[in-house]
Design an enzyme around this catalytic site. Structure first.
Site, PDB file in Angstrom:
ATOM      1  N   ASP A  82       1.367  30.182 -37.825  1.00  0.00           N
ATOM      2  CA  ASP A  82       1.743  29.120 -38.756  1.00  0.00           C
ATOM      3  C   ASP A  82       0.590  28.191 -39.107  1.00  0.00           C
ATOM      4  OD1 ASP A  82       1.949  28.476 -36.024  1.00  0.00           O
ATOM      5  OD2 ASP A  82       3.212  26.733 -36.422  1.00  0.00           O
ATOM      6  N   GLU A 140       3.916  27.850 -33.747  1.00  0.00           N
ATOM      7  CA  GLU A 140       3.331  27.194 -32.580  1.00  0.00           C
ATOM      8  C   GLU A 140       3.265  25.689 -32.770  1.00  0.00           C
ATOM      9  OE1 GLU A 140       0.603  25.114 -30.207  1.00  0.00           O
ATOM     10  OE2 GLU A 140       0.036  25.600 -32.278  1.00  0.00           O
ATOM     11  N   GLU A 141       3.220  25.249 -34.024  1.00  0.00           N
ATOM     12  CA  GLU A 141       2.922  23.854 -34.317  1.00  0.00           C
ATOM     13  C   GLU A 141       4.124  22.913 -34.268  1.00  0.00           C
ATOM     14  OE1 GLU A 141       0.081  22.642 -34.472  1.00  0.00           O
ATOM     15  OE2 GLU A 141      -1.319  24.226 -35.055  1.00  0.00           O
ATOM     16  N   ARG A 181     -10.821  28.175 -18.072  1.00  0.00           N
ATOM     17  CA  ARG A 181     -10.487  27.254 -16.988  1.00  0.00           C
ATOM     18  C   ARG A 181      -9.330  27.836 -16.205  1.00  0.00           C
ATOM     19  NH1 ARG A 181     -11.334  22.110 -15.256  1.00  0.00           N
ATOM     20  NH2 ARG A 181      -9.684  21.226 -13.971  1.00  0.00           N
ATOM     21  N   HIS A 367      -7.036  20.363 -36.824  1.00  0.00           N
ATOM     22  CA  HIS A 367      -6.031  19.511 -37.471  1.00  0.00           C
ATOM     23  C   HIS A 367      -6.660  18.500 -38.419  1.00  0.00           C
ATOM     24  CE1 HIS A 367      -2.358  20.388 -34.728  1.00  0.00           C
ATOM     25  NE2 HIS A 367      -3.235  21.359 -34.605  1.00  0.00           N
TER      26      HIS A 367
END
Length: 395
Positions: A82, A140-141, A181, A367
Site C-alpha cells: 500500500d 501495512e499503513e 538487529r 513518509h
C-alpha cells in the site's frame, strides 16, 4: 559460492526490468485495502515468471509458492503493497499520477525487490531445498494492519511454523548497506483519542466557565510522567500528542478540546500497564478541575521482535553476500510495523536495506513528499533476499 555467484549474476541481469516494474508501481499507487490494480499487476508479473500457485489473502493480498527439491522446509518472504495519502513533490518520469497518493514508504521498492527475488528463485528452484512462500501483503499503513488479517487466513494458517523474512528500505542507510538487529527492534503502536469536556463561555469571564483548554494543557504535560517517571529508563517509550483542537476564539473558551496522539514501547507488559495508567491519570486530572475526559484507545501493532538465532544466521549470510563492511548493526527503532504480528508467532527477521545516496540528492525520509530511492538498491535487495532464503532453507 558457485550458487551465490549465480544469484548475483541473475540479480544484475534482471535488475533493469524490475527497476521499470518499481517505476510502474510508483506511478500507480493505491491506498490500503484498495490495492486492486496493484494486486492484478503483481499476479501478472508472477505468472510471467512462471509461478502459477497463487492464492488471494486479506482481500487484496497474494500468497504465491515456489517449490524446490524438498517439501520438508519452508520460508516466507514478505513485501507490503500500500501507498500513503501524501501528495508527491518529486519531479520524475514516474512521479505518482494519482492525486494525493504516493509510495512514500518504499512499498513499491519492496514489491519490485520481491518480484526480482522470485524470478531468481524460480530460475534456480532445482537448488532450493524446500518451499518458498511469497507474500504480497496489503495495508501495512493502517490499523488493524494487513498482517493481522493474513494470520487469520486458512491459506496462511495451514503453513504451520516457518521462517519469515521481511525487508524494508531505509534512506538513512547508504545504498549498498543493510542493517540487522536481534531481539527487540521496533515499537508497538497505539492511537490515543482524548475528548476533554468542560463548559465554554466568554474569555473575559473565566469564572463562569470550566476551561477545557487549561485542562488539556495540564493533561498533555502531566501525561509525560508516564515515560519520564513511571516507566523504567531501561524500557524505551514514546508518548506524543500531535493534534490538539480547541475550537474557540481569542475571546471564546470552547466547551471541549480534542487531543490525538500515540504511545509506543518495546515491552508488551509495560504497554498494557501504561495505557491503563494513562486513562486513569487523564480522567482524574479533568475531574479534579471540574470537567471530564473521555478516552478512546485504538490498539495497534505489537512490538517487533527479531528471532535472535535466525537474525544472527541471516546477518552472517548477508556478510557472506555483501561483505562485512556493508552489514551494520541497528539500534532500536520506535517506528511501528505490522510485520510484528508475524514475529510474535513465528521465527522471523525484519531487516533494513540501504537506499540513500546524498551525492544524488536522495536522502529524504520515509513518509515525506520528496522520498525516493537509489534504484541500484533493487539489485542488492532482490539478490540478497534470494540468497537469504536459500541459506535459511539449508540451515
Amino acid at each position: 559460492m558457485e550458487l551465490q555467484k549465480r544469484i548475483k549474476n541473475l540479480a544484475q541481469e534482471y535488475a533493469p526490468y524490475f527497476i521499470a516494474v518499481r517505476r510502474h508501481l510508483h506511478k500507480n499507487p493505491e491506498l490500503s485495502f484498495q490495492e486492486h490494480k496493484t494486486s492484478s499487476y503483481i499476479r501478472g508479473q508472477l505468472e510471467d515468471i512462471g509461478i502459477t500457485d497463487i492464492v488471494s489473502v486479506a482481500k487484496t493480498g497474494l500468497l504465491a509458492t515456489i517449490k524446490g527439491t524438498s517439501v520438508e522446509r519452508a520460508v516466507l518472504l514478505r513485501a507490503d503493497m500500500d501507498a500513503l495519502p501524501i501528495s508527491e513533490k518529486n519531479v520524475l518520469d514516474y512521479t505518482s499520477k494519482i492525486p494525493k497518493v504516493m509510495h512514500a514508504c518504499g512499498h513499491d521498492a519492496h514489491m519490485a525487490s520481491l518480484l526480482l527475488c522470485a524470478k531468481i528463485l524460480f530460475g534456480i528452484k532445482e537448488e532450493i531445498c524446500g518451499t518458498v512462500k511469497l507474500l504480497f501483503q496489503p495495508a501495512e499503513e493502517v490499523m488493524p494492519g494487513g498482517a493481522s488479517l493474513v494470520i487469520k487466513e486458512n491459506a496462511y494458517r495451514s503453513l504451520g511454523e516457518l521462517t519469515h523474512i521481511g525487508q524494508h528500505v531505509q534512506p538513512d542507510l547508504p545504498v549498498g548497506k543493510v542493517g540487522f538487529r536481534s531481539g527487540k527492534f521496533m515499537a508497538s503502536m497505539d492511537e490515543l483519542f482524548l475528548k476533554v469536556i468542560g463548559k465554554g463561555g466568554h474569555a473575559a469571564m473565566p469564572e463562569n466557565t470550566i476551561d477545557p483548554v487549561l485542562m488539556a494543557a495540564h493533561i498533555i504535560v502531566a501525561a509525560q510522567q508516564l515515560v519520564s517517571r513511571v516507566s523504567s529508563p531501561k524500557t524505551p517509550s514514546v508518548l506524543s500528542f500531535g493534534k490538539v483542537i480547541a475550537n474557540g476564539a481569542i475571546n471564546i473558551i470552547p466547551d471541549e478540546v480534542l487531543i490525538e496522539g500515540t504511545f509506543r514501547t518495546l515491552d508488551e507488559e509495560w504497554r498494557k500497564t501504561a495505557l491503563e495508567k494513562l486513562e486513569k491519570m487523564v480522567t482524574a486530572i479533568a475531574e479534579g478541575m471540574g470537567g471530564k475526559c473521555e478516552v478512546k484507545i485504538n490498539h495497534g501493532y505489537p512490538s517487533l521482535i527479531n528471532d535472535r538465532k535466525l537474525t544472527e544466521e541471516l546477518r552472517q549470510n548477508a556478510v557472506g553476500y555483501l561483505g562485512a563492511e556493508n552489514v551494520v548493526d541497528l539500534d532500536v527503532w520506535m517506528a511501528a510495523e505490522d510485520f510484528a504480528y508475524y514475529t510474535q508467532r513465528q521465527p522471523a527477521c525484519f531487516y533494513l536495506l540501504g537506499v540513500g545516496n546524498r551525492e544524488k540528492g536522495i536522502h529524504s525520509g520515509l513518509h515525506t513528499p520528496t522520498f525516493n530511492i537509489d534504484e541500484s538498491a533493487l539489485e542488492i535487495g532482490g539478490g540478497l533476499m534470494a540468497w537469504l532464503a536459500v541459506k535459511a532453507l539449508k540451515s
